[in-house]
Design an enzyme around this catalytic site. Structure first.
Site, mmCIF file in Angstrom:
data_model
loop_
_atom_site.group_PDB
_atom_site.id
_atom_site.type_symbol
_atom_site.label_atom_id
_atom_site.label_comp_id
_atom_site.label_asym_id
_atom_site.label_seq_id
_atom_site.Cartn_x
_atom_site.Cartn_y
_atom_site.Cartn_z
ATOM 1 N N GLN A 54 76.832 10.030 40.199
ATOM 2 C CA GLN A 54 77.342 9.624 38.886
ATOM 3 C C GLN A 54 77.834 10.859 38.135
ATOM 4 O O GLN A 54 78.405 10.749 37.059
ATOM 5 C CB GLN A 54 76.223 8.968 38.069
ATOM 6 C CG GLN A 54 75.722 7.676 38.687
ATOM 7 C CD GLN A 54 74.397 7.253 38.053
ATOM 8 O OE1 GLN A 54 74.380 6.613 37.018
ATOM 9 N NE2 GLN A 54 73.292 7.616 38.666
ATOM 10 N N ASN A 55 77.577 12.027 38.712
ATOM 11 C CA ASN A 55 77.923 13.267 38.010
ATOM 12 C C ASN A 55 79.408 13.579 38.129
ATOM 13 O O ASN A 55 80.026 13.311 39.150
ATOM 14 C CB ASN A 55 77.104 14.433 38.570
ATOM 15 C CG ASN A 55 75.627 14.217 38.366
ATOM 16 O OD1 ASN A 55 75.241 13.351 37.582
ATOM 17 N ND2 ASN A 55 74.804 14.967 39.063
ATOM 18 N N THR A 106 68.285 10.203 38.088
ATOM 19 C CA THR A 106 69.047 9.266 37.252
ATOM 20 C C THR A 106 68.085 8.296 36.586
ATOM 21 O O THR A 106 67.142 7.810 37.218
ATOM 22 C CB THR A 106 70.127 8.485 38.048
ATOM 23 O OG1 THR A 106 70.642 7.441 37.211
ATOM 24 C CG2 THR A 106 69.613 7.902 39.348
ATOM 25 N N SER A 107 68.345 8.009 35.315
ATOM 26 C CA SER A 107 67.471 7.098 34.583
ATOM 27 C C SER A 107 67.749 5.641 34.977
ATOM 28 O O SER A 107 67.043 4.745 34.529
ATOM 29 C CB SER A 107 67.686 7.276 33.079
ATOM 30 O OG SER A 107 69.025 6.970 32.748
ATOM 31 N N HIS A 128 81.902 8.287 38.520
ATOM 32 C CA HIS A 128 82.340 8.364 37.122
ATOM 33 C C HIS A 128 83.439 9.397 36.891
ATOM 34 O O HIS A 128 83.655 9.817 35.761
ATOM 35 C CB HIS A 128 81.127 8.654 36.219
ATOM 36 C CG HIS A 128 80.145 7.516 36.186
ATOM 37 N ND1 HIS A 128 78.840 7.658 35.800
ATOM 38 C CD2 HIS A 128 80.304 6.195 36.492
ATOM 39 C CE1 HIS A 128 78.229 6.473 35.880
ATOM 40 N NE2 HIS A 128 79.090 5.583 36.306
ATOM 41 N N ASP A 138 80.345 16.746 37.656
ATOM 42 C CA ASP A 138 80.431 18.142 38.094
ATOM 43 C C ASP A 138 80.762 18.197 39.580
ATOM 44 O O ASP A 138 80.782 17.173 40.259
ATOM 45 C CB ASP A 138 79.130 18.903 37.758
ATOM 46 C CG ASP A 138 77.910 18.406 38.545
ATOM 47 O OD1 ASP A 138 78.001 18.288 39.781
ATOM 48 O OD2 ASP A 138 76.861 18.145 37.915
HETATM 49 P P1 OAD Z 1 70.348 10.311 32.320
HETATM 50 O O1 OAD Z 1 70.404 11.412 31.327
HETATM 51 O O2 OAD Z 1 70.371 8.920 31.829
HETATM 52 O O3 OAD Z 1 69.047 10.475 33.222
HETATM 53 C C1 OAD Z 1 68.687 11.715 33.748
HETATM 54 C C2 OAD Z 1 67.489 11.560 34.635
HETATM 55 O O4 OAD Z 1 67.224 12.840 35.209
HETATM 56 C C3 OAD Z 1 66.199 11.124 33.911
HETATM 57 O O5 OAD Z 1 65.580 10.090 34.659
HETATM 58 C C4 OAD Z 1 65.350 12.399 33.897
HETATM 59 O O6 OAD Z 1 63.951 12.131 33.979
HETATM 60 C C5 OAD Z 1 65.834 13.080 35.168
HETATM 61 N N1 OAD Z 1 65.658 14.542 35.227
HETATM 62 C C6 OAD Z 1 65.617 15.450 34.222
HETATM 63 N N2 OAD Z 1 65.463 16.688 34.719
HETATM 64 C C7 OAD Z 1 65.388 16.566 36.072
HETATM 65 C C8 OAD Z 1 65.235 17.485 37.154
HETATM 66 N N3 OAD Z 1 65.124 18.788 36.959
HETATM 67 N N4 OAD Z 1 65.218 16.973 38.408
HETATM 68 C C9 OAD Z 1 65.335 15.634 38.636
HETATM 69 N N5 OAD Z 1 65.482 14.734 37.658
HETATM 70 C C10 OAD Z 1 65.513 15.194 36.394
HETATM 71 O O7 OAD Z 1 71.540 10.598 33.369
HETATM 72 P P2 OAD Z 1 72.229 9.595 34.406
HETATM 73 O O8 OAD Z 1 71.266 8.577 34.877
HETATM 74 O O9 OAD Z 1 72.910 10.434 35.411
HETATM 75 O O10 OAD Z 1 78.211 8.409 32.468
HETATM 76 O O11 OAD Z 1 73.308 8.919 33.496
HETATM 77 C C11 OAD Z 1 74.197 7.993 34.046
HETATM 78 C C12 OAD Z 1 75.524 8.039 33.330
HETATM 79 O O12 OAD Z 1 75.303 7.918 31.935
HETATM 80 C C13 OAD Z 1 76.274 9.330 33.476
HETATM 81 O O13 OAD Z 1 77.028 9.405 34.680
HETATM 82 C C14 OAD Z 1 77.154 9.351 32.282
HETATM 83 C C15 OAD Z 1 76.139 8.893 31.258
HETATM 84 O O14 OAD Z 1 76.589 8.333 30.102
HETATM 85 C C16 OAD Z 1 79.418 8.623 31.911
HETATM 86 O O15 OAD Z 1 79.682 9.567 31.195
HETATM 87 C C17 OAD Z 1 80.397 7.562 32.263
#
Ligand code: OAD
Length: 232
Positions: free
Chosen positions: A88-89, A173-174, A106, A91
């Protein structure tokens, strides 16, 4: 012997230890910015300058960070498995680490596209996209990002890849954002699923889950070693 297939779904957490903010953790990007003001088609219409600045600053940061142990471990997994990464990243840290198959759900921060023809996609040189930069047909360029409210064109391909997994791994990912969060429903019954995340992930509906409650930089290399040794 054909290699077993591992499909990995990654989110912002895998890049957190590289220094890129996640979205929903405390201090995350969506605490500092209003999604509707920077990541929607409406935002682009209302305030193009703000949207351009938002993605320029994220792109600039991307030029300053490096892949971490989590990204590199997934490259090592390719020694004994056929690995597909669905991220979903936006980067490019999986590619820079050396992963061979990466599908971006994305979009990609280092690319821009025509605002009238989504097929005209370009690699941006450097980090800055400016108002007035145009595609070959003369229309304003926009970030090559899937904004909220827009279709996610890579979902059918991602679902197809997911359905071929012998092992499925979810990292950082959350699972808050659909349709990406729904991909897990395409995993075949009985396939082991691992979730690497130090936080709470809503996954009570996912069967066969093994939680590794660690940061990606530790949890991923550990799981990769375990899977490599199992592969013989
Ligand atoms: P989130 O910010 O919703 O979730 C990040 C997840 O990473 C959480 O579950 C954290 O607990 C976990 N986390 C934090 N630090 C970590 C680490 N060092 N190692 C492993 N996990 C860790 O991000 P996404 O789920 O990626 O979309 O968000 C999904 C989408 O929402 C993104 O692609 C973006 C955003 O809005 C768009 O911009 C279209």
């Amino acid at each position: 012997m054909t290699k077993k297939k591992i499909v990995v779904l990654t989110g912002a957490g895998i890049s957190a230890e590289s220094g890129i903010s996640t979205f929903r953790d405390s201090g995350g990007l969506w605490e500092k910015y209003d999604i509707s003001e920077v990541a929607t088609p409406g935002a682009w219409e209302r305030n193009m300058d703000l949207v351009i600045d938002f993605y320029n600053s994220r792109r600039k940061q991307l030029h300053e960070v490096k892949p971490n142990a989590g990204h590199y471990a997934l490259v090592k997994l390719e020694e004994k498995y056929d690995v597909d990464i669905i991220t979903q990243n936006v980067d490019d840290l999986h590619e820079r680490a050396g992963s061979s198959k990466v599908l971006h759900l994305h979009g990609e921060l280092k690319k821009v596209r025509s605002s009238v023809d989504e097929n005209l996609v370009y690699e941006l040189k450097g980090w800055e996209m400016k108002k007035g930069d145009t595609c070959e047909r003369g229309s304003q360029l926009r970030p090559h990002i899937v904004w909220f409210g827009e279709p996610v064109p890579m979902i059918p391909r991602a679902a197809e890849i997911t359905s071929t997994a012998d092992i499925y791994i979810i990292i950082g990912t959350s699972l808050n954002v659909y349709p990406a969060a729904g991909l897990v429903n395409y995993v075949k019954p009985g396939v082991p699923i691992y979730i690497i995340d130090p936080g709470e992930v809503y996954a009570t509906h996912i069967p066969n889950v093994k939680f590794i409650k660690e940061k990606a930089g530790h949890g991923t290399p550990k799981l990769v070693e375990e899977l490599l040794s199992k592969a013989g």
